[in-house]
Design an enzyme around this catalytic site. Sequence first.
Site, PDB file in Angstrom:
ATOM      1  CG  ASP A   1      58.604   5.632  26.745  1.00  0.00           C
ATOM      2  OD1 ASP A   1      57.409   6.408  27.406  1.00  0.00           O
ATOM      3  OD2 ASP A   1      58.463   4.600  26.709  1.00  0.00           O
TER       4      ASP A   1
ATOM      5  CD  GLU B   1      54.414   5.200  27.315  1.00  0.00           C
ATOM      6  OE1 GLU B   1      55.736   4.697  27.621  1.00  0.00           O
ATOM      7  OE2 GLU B   1      53.478   4.558  27.315  1.00  0.00           O
TER       8      GLU B   1
ATOM      9  CD  GLU C   1      60.500   2.507  30.071  1.00  0.00           C
ATOM     10  OE1 GLU C   1      59.580   2.546  30.337  1.00  0.00           O
ATOM     11  OE2 GLU C   1      61.589   1.865  29.152  1.00  0.00           O
TER      12      GLU C   1
END
Length: 289
Positions: free
Chosen positions: A101, A99, A103
């Site tokens: 990210d 993953e 955010e």
Amino acid sequence: MARLQVICLSFFVSVIAFHSSCVNGNFTRSMAFYFGAQHSHINGDDLQLVLDPTSGSGIQSKRPFLFGSIEMQIKLVPGNSAGTVTAYYLSSTGDEHDEIDFEFLGNSSRQPYVVHTNVYTRGHGGREQQFYLWFDPTTDYHNYTIHWTNSTIVWYIDNVPIRVYRNHLDKGIPYPNQQGMRVYASIWNADSWATIGGQVKIDWSNAPFTAEFRRFRPRACYWNGPISISQCATSSLDHWWNLPEYDQLSSDKQGQMNSTRSNYMIYDYCKDTQRYNGLMPGECFQPEF
């Protein structure tokens, strides 16, 4: 924002990027809802994701990718968004997923947004870096790019690099280069942790909370199974992101990143000696450039 209108222009200043045509990232054709479709909206190249007391919402690309330069323009939730998280990330599936990210942690009115970045490899994350945004991300769209190759990951905001994570597999340090990842965007209730460690909860009187997205541009290699591990890592004009010219930030980009990190970084796991009791992760001792 004028440079964002030339959507085929790479965030790298190089004419080589023009040798690769833009992937048509129209939301309607390229992505599908995986939750919250009942109160969110897609209109061609524009997307609205909504969080209300009943549900958040999220969308994912119909196909996974392995390596590329993946862009999204986002306008974040205005006003008091404390407790909400708007996310834009790449992820594979399963217990040993990879993953990458972006955010965006909601905040009380007039407080700066925090952008949270992380990398997971084989199901393990814990590589967080956080920054204050140096602009109001709720009044206009801004470009967020994940540039991911077999050698490096770079996070860009409006063409400014904020973070680099390099491949040091030769030193036994994990790196996400064996699994295809889909592109995701979502908004959800994270008031258990997002704002001041969960101290500030969502004020539902401000709902619905809406994040807006446009110009999804996945200039990337499609994942077609394990054969893609070698195919998508090749250097060619079709896979321009793998060319040596893009393997390292220019001196100007390094300067931009260092300045941004000096002025806006608020957390770096590689500086958190208390968290690791002095036994820091191996990548913290390796060069970024």
